[in-house]
Write an enzyme that holds these catalytic residues in place. Structure first.
Site, PDB file in Angstrom:
ATOM      1  N   GLY A  18      -5.539  -4.325   5.033  1.00 54.54           N
ATOM      2  CA  GLY A  18      -4.701  -5.286   4.326  1.00 54.54           C
ATOM      3  C   GLY A  18      -5.217  -6.703   4.390  1.00 54.54           C
ATOM      4  O   GLY A  18      -5.223  -7.428   3.386  1.00 54.54           O
ATOM      5  N   ARG A  19      -5.690  -7.136   5.562  1.00 56.22           N
ATOM      6  CA  ARG A  19      -6.116  -8.530   5.702  1.00 56.22           C
ATOM      7  C   ARG A  19      -7.484  -8.780   5.091  1.00 56.22           C
ATOM      8  O   ARG A  19      -7.964  -9.916   5.089  1.00 56.22           O
ATOM      9  CB  ARG A  19      -6.086  -8.949   7.171  1.00 56.22           C
ATOM     10  N   HIS A  51      -4.641 -37.723  12.208  1.00 53.55           N
ATOM     11  CA  HIS A  51      -3.461 -38.515  12.544  1.00 53.55           C
ATOM     12  C   HIS A  51      -2.373 -37.655  13.186  1.00 53.55           C
ATOM     13  O   HIS A  51      -1.223 -38.082  13.270  1.00 53.55           O
ATOM     14  CB  HIS A  51      -2.928 -39.204  11.284  1.00 53.55           C
ATOM     15  N   LYS A 107       0.830  -1.209   0.000  1.00 50.69           N
ATOM     16  CA  LYS A 107       0.000   0.000   0.000  1.00 50.69           C
ATOM     17  C   LYS A 107       0.866   1.261   0.000  1.00 50.69           C
ATOM     18  O   LYS A 107       0.670   2.173  -0.795  1.00 50.69           O
ATOM     19  CB  LYS A 107      -0.945   0.002   1.204  1.00 50.69           C
ATOM     20  N   LYS A 114       8.217  -3.828  14.315  1.00 50.01           N
ATOM     21  CA  LYS A 114       8.897  -3.266  13.149  1.00 50.01           C
ATOM     22  C   LYS A 114       9.871  -2.167  13.570  1.00 50.01           C
ATOM     23  O   LYS A 114      11.005  -2.090  13.069  1.00 50.01           O
ATOM     24  CB  LYS A 114       7.872  -2.688  12.164  1.00 50.01           C
ATOM     25  N   GLU A 125       9.835  -5.832   4.370  1.00 51.53           N
ATOM     26  CA  GLU A 125      10.053  -7.161   3.791  1.00 51.53           C
ATOM     27  C   GLU A 125       9.801  -7.161   2.287  1.00 51.53           C
ATOM     28  O   GLU A 125      10.560  -7.750   1.510  1.00 51.53           O
ATOM     29  CB  GLU A 125       9.141  -8.190   4.461  1.00 51.53           C
ATOM     30  N   GLU A 128      -5.153 -10.862  14.164  1.00 49.50           N
ATOM     31  CA  GLU A 128      -4.702  -9.482  14.016  1.00 49.50           C
ATOM     32  C   GLU A 128      -5.853  -8.518  14.279  1.00 49.50           C
ATOM     33  O   GLU A 128      -5.646  -7.400  14.733  1.00 49.50           O
ATOM     34  CB  GLU A 128      -4.130  -9.256  12.612  1.00 49.50           C
TER      35      GLU A 128
END
Length: 498
Positions: free
Chosen positions: A260-261, A377, A200, A489, A206, A346
């Site tokens: 964002g999510r 399992h 954005k 951050k 990253e 979040e």
């Protein structure tokens, strides 16, 4: 106009629920089924091709009445209305929360319609081979460079819809770990690879680190002028993207009213369009919109996201369950749980309420799980005989995609069998070996869907989006900021620069 800001524990409904909990907490669900012979039918809701069965929960009709009273007392109906009408319900950032507007084709914002047309034209050009690389070759691979919501959502959808994929190979680079990007680049050809940088602000650490590594790799055999044929961006910071070397016509928009999510429905979904084609992406949006209408218009007693949210509150705040497991009986959904972890944790991992006061109750369930039957399992032993009560969502599909009827029948036998076993255990059975006894009484929901299609996947994702919204309203917290992400951050940058 603001939300009501009510500490839920001060409401009359909460006090009634506390008394009711003391009456029902040790009752076995098998006894409730005996008391409510029509329970199997009465505790089912259908929304288009999704059927929600919540009969296997430690609730009765009185529980549902009181949870409904709680929803009314904290102003849930008004909150839903405010969200859909575009009020700035994300008050800490003074923003609206309108990811639902990205999929409403009847009342679509002009800027959204324009962005979708641009996504359609671009993805069609790449898929049909009209978009050429710097040596005039067609594109074979697309790499999405992003992190968090710019990665998890699109990656989950492309993985879930791989049955519908075309010839393009779509890859995702997110982790700042250099080995991740190196492994991705190892098998790629510069001449036939297209990169989508999703950020954005175009400042995400990253994403820019990975984008810079990739750009340097690309420029070993290509020139700066060739970047425009191999790099596009999804960003609101046009200036920074242009300075990177991307032409303005190859920049797709992002808006501050989309978190964002919750952004896979926007231009962030460009890699989805490339992988499965624009028409399937549009079906994904339409399926989500169908769930939006259900959530917005249905009464709470017949509203799947509302009931899922309220039942989750019941377990989190009264039974003190800290986690919820999500088990999709479909291998295509193996990235669905990591996606939901971000969406839910979040959003609702908050300890300050909407009045700016520390909460004195639990918020934010921990989401985990894996696909069935693999998970049977792995960790189902704890679910069946462990000391922790963990509510479970089982997600199944009536029909397979490839048509192996025997294996699908086997898969769905496990889907039904596990929820039945968790409910019944060996209750009222005479078992001689104490190690083979199961208390049962383990709660679960079942979501049964006709088939895994783009449209049904859209509805399923939107369902969980609305569920977490309901939880946030009840808990009196702001679900749409994520200040907790920022502190780490800042400290990382201090360490990097020290």
């Amino acid at each position: 106009m603001n939300f009501k800001s009510v500490n839920p524990t001060t409401t009359e409904a909460w006090k009634k629920l506390t008394t009711h909990f003391s009456e029902i907490k040790d009752v076995h669900m098998m006894d409730i089924f005996d008391q409510e012979p029509d329970r199997n039918q009465q505790y089912k809701i259908k929304c288009n091709e999704i059927q929600f069965d919540y009969s296997k929960n430690r609730i009765n009709r009185k529980t549902l009445v009181l949870l409904n009273e709680l929803a009314n007392e904290v102003g849930l109906k008004q909150a839903i209305q405010l969200q859909f009408e575009g009020f700035n319900i994300n008050q800490t950032e003074d923003r609206a929360v309108l990811h639902s507007a990205l999929r409403d084709f009847n009342h679509m914002k002009p800027e959204v319609k324009k962005a979708l047309q641009k996504m359609k034209a671009f993805s069609n050009s790449v898929i049909k081979g009209k978009w050429k690389g710097y040596t005039n070759k067609t594109i074979t691979d697309v790499v999405n460079i992003g992190i968090g919501g710019s990665d998890l959502g699109p990656k989950m959808v492309v993985n879930a819809l791989q049955y519908y994929n075309n010839h393009l190979n779509v890859h995702y680079v997110s982790n700042v770990d250099g080995d991740h990007v190196a492994e991705t680049l190892k098998g790629l050809d510069r001449e036939t690879t297209l990169f989508i940088i999703v950020s954005k602000t175009f400042t995400t650490q990253e994403t820019l680190a990975n984008a810079t590594t990739i750009k340097n790799w690309f420029l070993k055999d290509a020139s700066q002028l060739d970047i425009e044929k191999h790099f596009v961006a999804v960003s609101s910071n046009i200036e920074k993207a242009v300075n990177y070397g991307i032409t303005e016509e190859n920049i797709f928009p992002m808006w501050d009213w989309v978190g964002g999510r919750f952004s896979l429905w926007s231009s962030v979904g460009l890699s989805i369009c490339c992988a499965v084609g624009y028409s399937n992406f549009e079906d994904l949006l339409k399926g989500a919109h169908e769930m939006d209408l259900h959530f917005k218009n249905e009464e709470f007693t017949n509203n799947i996201p509302v009931l899922m949210g309220l039942i989750s509150i019941w377990y989190n705040n009264f039974y003190h369950c800290e986690t919820e497991a999500i088990i999709p009986y479909n291998q295509y959904l193996d990235k669905f749980v990591p996606y939901l972890q971000q969406a839910v944790m979040e959003s609702n991992g908050k300890e300050i309420d909407r009045n700016g006061t520390p909460v004195n109750y639990q918020t934010g369930a921990i989401i985990w799980g894996n696909v069935g039957t693999n998970s049977q399992h792995a960790f189902f032993q704890l679910l069946h005989q462990g000391t922790k009560m963990i509510p479970i969502d089982f997600i199944g599909f009536k029909e397979s995609l490839h048509g192996n009827e025997y294996q699908h029948k086997l898969l769905m036998a496990n889907f039904y069998g596990q929820s039945e076993s968790l409910l019944e255990g060996t209750y009222k059975q005479n078992i001689n070996n104490i190690y083979k006894t199961f208390k049962g009484n383990k709660p679960s929901n079942a979501l049964l869907i006709n088939q895994l299609t783009p449209k049904n996947l859209g509805s399923l994702i939107a369902l969980y989006e609305h569920k977490l919204f309901v939880q946030g309203i009840i808990w009196n917290i702001f679900s749409y900021d994520q200040w907790g992400v920022e502190l780490g951050k800042k400290n990382a940058n201090k360490i990097l620069n020290s």
